[in-house]
Scaffold this active site. Structure first.
Site, PDB file in Angstrom:
ATOM      1  N   GLY A   1     -14.201 -21.495 -58.837  1.00 33.95           N
ATOM      2  CA  GLY A   1     -14.683 -22.882 -58.358  1.00 33.95           C
ATOM      3  C   GLY A   1     -13.494 -23.685 -58.552  1.00 33.95           C
ATOM      4  O   GLY A   1     -13.491 -24.698 -58.364  1.00 33.95           O
ATOM      5  N   GLN A   2     -12.436 -23.080 -58.977  1.00 31.80           N
ATOM      6  CA  GLN A   2     -10.888 -23.944 -59.100  1.00 31.80           C
ATOM      7  C   GLN A   2      -9.704 -23.878 -58.236  1.00 31.80           C
ATOM      8  O   GLN A   2      -8.814 -23.932 -58.923  1.00 31.80           O
ATOM      9  CB  GLN A   2     -10.802 -23.741 -60.778  1.00 31.80           C
ATOM     10  CG  GLN A   2     -11.922 -24.111 -61.597  1.00 31.80           C
ATOM     11  CD  GLN A   2     -11.236 -24.659 -63.206  1.00 31.80           C
ATOM     12  OE1 GLN A   2     -10.751 -25.607 -63.243  1.00 31.80           O
ATOM     13  NE2 GLN A   2     -11.543 -23.591 -63.904  1.00 31.80           N
ATOM     14  N   GLY A   3     -10.246 -22.916 -57.413  1.00 32.57           N
ATOM     15  CA  GLY A   3      -9.213 -22.199 -56.244  1.00 32.57           C
ATOM     16  C   GLY A   3      -8.201 -23.655 -55.823  1.00 32.57           C
ATOM     17  O   GLY A   3      -6.955 -23.277 -55.914  1.00 32.57           O
TER      18      GLY A   3
END
Ligand code: GDP
Length: 173
Positions: free
Chosen positions: A61-63
């Site tokens: 979720g932190q791409g």
């Protein structure tokens, strides 16, 4: 083991894989969290144990923050990649993230040791380390020039962590 100088180790993996729980084992008793709170947004956890600087973050979720965390790649000497062995649904996602890491120029160009923790081995439906190796493609090209090791762990009890950490510190020395 005793290392001659300080080194930097990255601890990465998907959310909920057990990174914070693993890190708590390496923290000194006085700075241990009694509660492990899931990471939200981009946050990096850093602490030093003996002469190892640990830097950890969630990959999932932190791409969009990728460019921020890539900054840590150039000066690390080892990677601990934590996998939830019971999370069969996301093993493919864990593989994708590991591949992206291994393909990064700063990682790809170096013979950096990679310790994979097949964590949550205590859970009844955990995949075996052999299955994790296959699922992550550790038998394939991207890691063929790197020393890597898989360790079955239970981060809640600490089982398997010492053996994995010993291997990594031997590689880094
Ligand atoms: P992180 O998001 O990667 O930092 O994962 P956490 O360390 O917060 O762990 C996620 C959840 O899995 C927590 O509820 C932990 O207590 C649990 N957990 C971590 N390691 C293990 C393990 O080896 N076995 C079991 N059964 N649960 C674990």
């Amino acid at each position: 083991g005793i290392r001659r100088k300080d080194c930097n180790v990255l601890v990465v993996g998907l959310d909920n894989s057990g990174k914070s729980t693993v890190l708590n084992h390496f923290k000194s008793p006085d700075c241990k969290d009694s509660n492990v709170v899931p990471t939200i947004g981009f946050s990096v956890e850093k602490f030093k144990y003996k002469n190892v600087h640990f830097t950890a973050w969630d990959m999932s979720g932190q791409g969009r923050y990728r460019n921020l965390w890539e900054h840590y790649y150039s000066d690390c000497q080892g990677v601990i990649y934590v996998v939830d062995s019971a999370d069969k649904l996301r093993l493919a996602v864990a593989k994708d993230e590991l591949d992206i890491l291994l393909k990064h120029p700063e990682i790809k160009s170096r013979s950096l040791p990679i310790l994979v923790l097949a964590n949550k081995m205590d859970l009844r439906d955990a995949l075996s380390p052999v299955k994790i190796v296959q699922g992550l493609g550790l038998d394939q090209d991207l890691v063929k020039d790197k020393p890597w090791q898989i360790a079955a762990t239970n981060a809640l009890t600490g089982d398997g962590l010492a053996a994995g950490a010993d291997w990594l510190s031997d590689q880094i020395q």
